[in-house]
Write a protein that holds these residues in place. Structure first.
Motif, PDB file in Angstrom:
ATOM      1  N   GLN A 132       9.299  53.973   6.982  1.00  0.00           N
ATOM      2  CA  GLN A 132       9.510  52.889   7.932  1.00  0.00           C
ATOM      3  C   GLN A 132       9.003  51.580   7.332  1.00  0.00           C
ATOM      4  N   SER A 133       9.729  50.510   7.589  1.00  0.00           N
ATOM      5  CA  SER A 133       9.298  49.206   7.119  1.00  0.00           C
ATOM      6  C   SER A 133      10.101  48.142   7.836  1.00  0.00           C
ATOM      7  N   LYS A 134       9.598  46.913   7.784  1.00  0.00           N
ATOM      8  CA  LYS A 134      10.299  45.786   8.386  1.00  0.00           C
ATOM      9  C   LYS A 134      10.308  44.640   7.397  1.00  0.00           C
ATOM     10  N   PRO A 135      11.314  43.755   7.492  1.00  0.00           N
ATOM     11  CA  PRO A 135      11.468  42.716   6.471  1.00  0.00           C
ATOM     12  C   PRO A 135      10.485  41.567   6.627  1.00  0.00           C
ATOM     13  N   VAL A 136      10.088  41.011   5.476  1.00  0.00           N
ATOM     14  CA  VAL A 136       9.292  39.791   5.409  1.00  0.00           C
ATOM     15  C   VAL A 136       9.988  38.868   4.411  1.00  0.00           C
ATOM     16  N   ILE A 137      10.298  37.652   4.825  1.00  0.00           N
ATOM     17  CA  ILE A 137      10.920  36.666   3.944  1.00  0.00           C
ATOM     18  C   ILE A 137       9.967  35.499   3.783  1.00  0.00           C
ATOM     19  N   ARG A 138       9.524  35.297   2.538  1.00  0.00           N
ATOM     20  CA  ARG A 138       8.594  34.215   2.216  1.00  0.00           C
ATOM     21  C   ARG A 138       7.373  34.221   3.127  1.00  0.00           C
ATOM     22  N   GLY A 139       6.837  35.416   3.350  1.00  0.00           N
ATOM     23  CA  GLY A 139       5.591  35.561   4.086  1.00  0.00           C
ATOM     24  C   GLY A 139       5.717  35.622   5.585  1.00  0.00           C
ATOM     25  N   LEU A 140       6.913  35.531   6.148  1.00  0.00           N
ATOM     26  CA  LEU A 140       7.103  35.576   7.589  1.00  0.00           C
ATOM     27  C   LEU A 140       7.961  36.778   7.954  1.00  0.00           C
ATOM     28  N   GLY A 141       7.568  37.482   9.011  1.00  0.00           N
ATOM     29  CA  GLY A 141       8.294  38.670   9.429  1.00  0.00           C
ATOM     30  C   GLY A 141       8.356  38.799  10.925  1.00  0.00           C
ATOM     31  N   PHE A 142       8.372  40.060  11.407  1.00  0.00           N
ATOM     32  CA  PHE A 142       8.482  40.364  12.827  1.00  0.00           C
ATOM     33  C   PHE A 142       9.721  39.673  13.401  1.00  0.00           C
TER      34      PHE A 142
END
Length: 760
Positions: A132-142
């Motif tokens: 399981q994982s969720k995306p983070v783009i340039r330090g921001l996620g959720f």
């Protein structure tokens, strides 16, 4: 199939008969299966050749039939080509984006789609266990990163630290990643970027094909199988896929975990209770004609995953569960999630207009189960169902793409979404709520001259959130001023209605000079607060803390300047993508000095934030067989106001670099186009933290892969084989953006995986 002039075989010729179809191979041969005995008439055609008709008698004994095609040419008075390649269209738009191909996905496939994409510069993940994982783009996620599939935003319970992404990665061919604000087209939550899972390619006419994917891994004893098929007649096409995965506890390169000053011994390095299962299914049916294309897709993702037992508070110290009896047991605590989705994507061409209509319905049902343990005034709960979330989402997107002339590409549209989120279980955290959002946008990609394009657009969003009241299911004791005692059912949430509205805008330039593209984009975007940020009021046992929302939160507003320079030629490419970002009111969960029944209270608050960073990438091909790639990424974040002024942001990824080498050997033995790939990641230490985060030491990890094709059943459809060894030296290291980093759990140890893709 032979060229009548050169006597060379012809590849790609269409062979069509009544109910029969085939395409010639590179050797000029073709195969038609399940043909009845008798006389059959076949028409053979190929661009650049005159069509031929052959009459063949099918019987027990048959001779080889040679068909000669004669080259033909048609003289045209004038040909005008207006279409642009996908690469050219991307170059002309002043948006920092990257398209991830199926070849990249196949070569880098990991346990989840987001872990597969983490090799893209600027993209990282928040990992929860092994699958399981969720995306983070340039330090921001959720909820600051939007995930789109089939044109519809994927809506689950992505606000939670321990909630993964319910998408079957085997049904994905191409992914477009947008870095930076993308609210203009995708709406409120795309304030940090977008992971847009593109529609699958159309099957060719009168064809049917499929594949079976087999996967095995030794670190967590994973066994997985996925089978997909697609077919098309003339105008109708169909798709289907089934996936099943089962894995045990994964191993870490340590035999003990230190959590809250308690030492937990691990049996055979197994991170106890991290086993899981996943079963996915999807089916699509579509129709295509000259001006109309429509496809309806049904999908269901069902998963059951355990949580590392010692991460769920400290109750496991007194638990009677034997977590080490088997590494495939799924004991408490664990979660079950089922995500059902229906989407329809329709496009209609009318003159120089193209209308796009996307419809979607999603149901996300999530249950979090744990041992019924009393806390504070709460008696022993009646069952294991700590929290239940049931979320229904209805979405409608309407868009018109209009080109009044060759210099304008105007797009205007409306997005509507309605969410209904119900709750259950004995552990309250967020209230039930309804949320409605509507947004209207328009932008124009204007050609100033052939190599200079201006992109400008404007959007307005309005949102309405209605959260419902909630009372504890058990009474709490309250001491009155007169010395008496009352027993009351505490109210955790009130009936509340809030509305939000804001403007998003973007303007940018793209300039193409020979082999180099220069882009600059300035954007303003916003994000509506979520129900958990506004109205949470309960214990999050996964994080062992008390979380409290704030009804006075304002929408987040973000201003970002993006630059991008990309140079590429046949043997070398180089790119750099810096950015500067300002948040007027960034929302975050702030630890306070107050406590609730021995648990520290965290409250949602806001502050101004300054961010800057970017990515550098380079690639070179040496001696035709050796390809070298290098990339580095860095994000600097600083809160410039509020209770944590001077601190960075939670889950901020450290400076990181990835170096890879890909060498393609000559064919040998049964291996065709064999490749050996080495990936070497160097990550710096993360000294910039927000309490209760801990500093994370830097690390270096080597991964190796061997990829090849093998002619097992037919040379026309070779089997793809991939052997991958992750964490070659079994290095003990910590990922700062991992959910388990907070409790001293390192990343998985050495893992050998073998996968086969068998086409048919």
């Amino acid at each position: 199939m032979i060229n009548a002039k050169t006597l060379q075989p012809i590849e790609g010729a269409n062979v069509i008969g009544k109910g029969l179809f085939s395409i010639s191979t590179s050797e000029g041969t073709f195969t038609v299966k399940n043909v009845d005995q008798g006389i059959h008439s076949l028409t053979i055609s190929h661009i650049g050749y005159s069509a031929e008709t052959a009459t063949i008698e099918v019987g027990p004994t048959m001779d080889t039939v040679k068909i000669y095609l004669r080259e033909s040419a048609t003289e045209l008075q004038e040909v005008e080509v207006n279409a642009k390649t996908k690469k050219r269209e991307t170059q002309e738009r002043a948006i920092v984006s990257q398209t991830v191909s199926k070849d990249f996905l196949d070569k880098n496939r990991e346990n989840s789609l987001m872990q597969t994409l983490k090799n893209i510069p600027g993209v990282s993940t928040i990992n929860i266990g092994s699958g399981q994982s969720k995306p983070v783009i340039r330090g921001l996620g959720f909820n600051r990163v939007v995930v789109v599939q089939n044109g519809i935003k994927h809506e689950a319970q992505q606000w939670g630290n321990d909630h993964g992404l319910e998408i079957d990665q085997y049904g994905v061919e191409t992914v477009k990643i947008i870095k930076g604000p993308a609210s203009l087209q995708y709406g409120s939550d795309a304030i940090a970027g977008v992971v847009d899972i593109q529609a699958l390619k159309l099957p060719i006419q009168n064809s049917m094909k499929g594949e079976v994917n087999l996967l095995g891994e030794n670190n967590n004893d994973l066994l997985g199988v996925s089978a997909g098929i697609d077919a098309r007649t003339n105008k109708w096409f169909y798709r289907g896929r089934l996936t099943y995965r089962d894995h045990g506890d994964y191993k870490v390169p340590t035999d003990k975990i230190n959590y809250e000053n308690y030492i937990f011994e691990l049996d055979d390095n197994n991170l106890r209770n991290t086993a899981g299962q996943e079963a996915d299914a999807s089916f699509g049916i579509g129709f295509i004609s000259n001006n109309l294309k429509s496809e309806t897709t049904f999908s269901n993702v069902n998963a059951k995953n355990g949580f590392f037992a010692n991460a769920h508070g400290l109750e496991v110290r007194t638990s009677n569960i034997d977590y080490d009896s088997s590494n495939r047991d799924l004991d408490l605590p664990y979660h079950k999630v089922n995500h059902f989705k229906i989407t329809n994507n329709t496009s209609l061409g009318i003159g120089n207009h193209t209308l796009y209509l996307d419809l979607g319905y999603q149901n996300n049902h999530r249950e979090e189960l744990s041992e019924p343990v009393p806390h504070g005034y709460m008696p022993t709960p009646p069952d294991n169902k700590e929290r239940i979330f049931d979320k229904n989402t209805y979405a409608l997107n309407v868009k018109d793409s209009h080109s009044p002339n060759a210099r304008h590409d105007i797009v205007a549209g409306v997005n509507l979404e309605y969410q209904n989120n119900n709750i259950g279980g004995w552990g309250f955290l967020i209230p039930a709520y309804n949320r409605f959002t509507i947004g209207a946008f328009a932008y124009d990609n204007f050609e100033i001259h052939r190599d200079l394009h201006l992109l400008g657009g404007l959007r307005y969003d309005y949102g309405l959130l209605n959260s419902q009241s909630y009372f504890d299911w058990y009474p709490s004791t309250r001491n009155n001023n007169d010395g008496s005692t009352s027993y009351i059912y505490l109210q955790r949430a009130q009936n509340t209605t809030l509305d939000f509205g804001n403007i998003s805008a973007s303007v940018g330039l793209s300039f193409i000079y020979n082999n180099t593209t220069y882009k600059v984009n300035l954007g303003k975007s916003f994000r509506m607060p979520l129900a958990n940020e506004l109205a949470s009021d309960g214990v999050n046992y996964h994080m062992y803390r008390y979380e409290r929302g704030n009804l006075d939160l304002d929408p987040e507003s973000s201003y970002q300047l993006d630059l991008d320079i990309d140079h590429s030629n046949a043997s070398f490419s180089f790119g750099v993508s810096p950015f500067v970002n300002l948040f007027e009111n960034f929302i975050y969960l702030n630890p306070t000095s107050n406590y609730y029944e021995t648990l520290q209270i965290y409250e949602y608050t806001q502050s101004k934030v300054f961010r800057a960073g970017g990515e550098i990438r380079a690639s070179a091909t040496i001696l035709q067989n050796l390809e070298l790639n290098a990339s580095t990424e860095y994000v600097y974040s600083r809160q410039t106001s509020g209770a944590k002024e001077g601190f960075t942001l939670p889950f901020s990824p450290p400076l990181s670099g990835l170096f890879s080498a890909n060498y393609q050997f000559k064919n040998f033995l049964p291996f065709k186009k064999p490749q050996l790939i080495a990936d070497y990641r160097i990550t710096a230490s993360q000294e910039e933290i927000v309490p209760p985060e801990e500093k994370t030491e830097g690390f270096q990890v080597l991964n190796m892969s061997f990829i090849s094709k093998i002619d097992v059943f037919s040379s026309d459809a070779p089997v793809d084989i991939r052997v991958k060894l992750n964490n070659v030296f079994n290095t003990k290291y910590y990922n700062h953006t991992s959910f388990y980093r907070l409790i001293d759990v390192p990343e998985p140890g050495r893992n050998l995986s073998i996968s086969l893709t068998i086409p048919f």
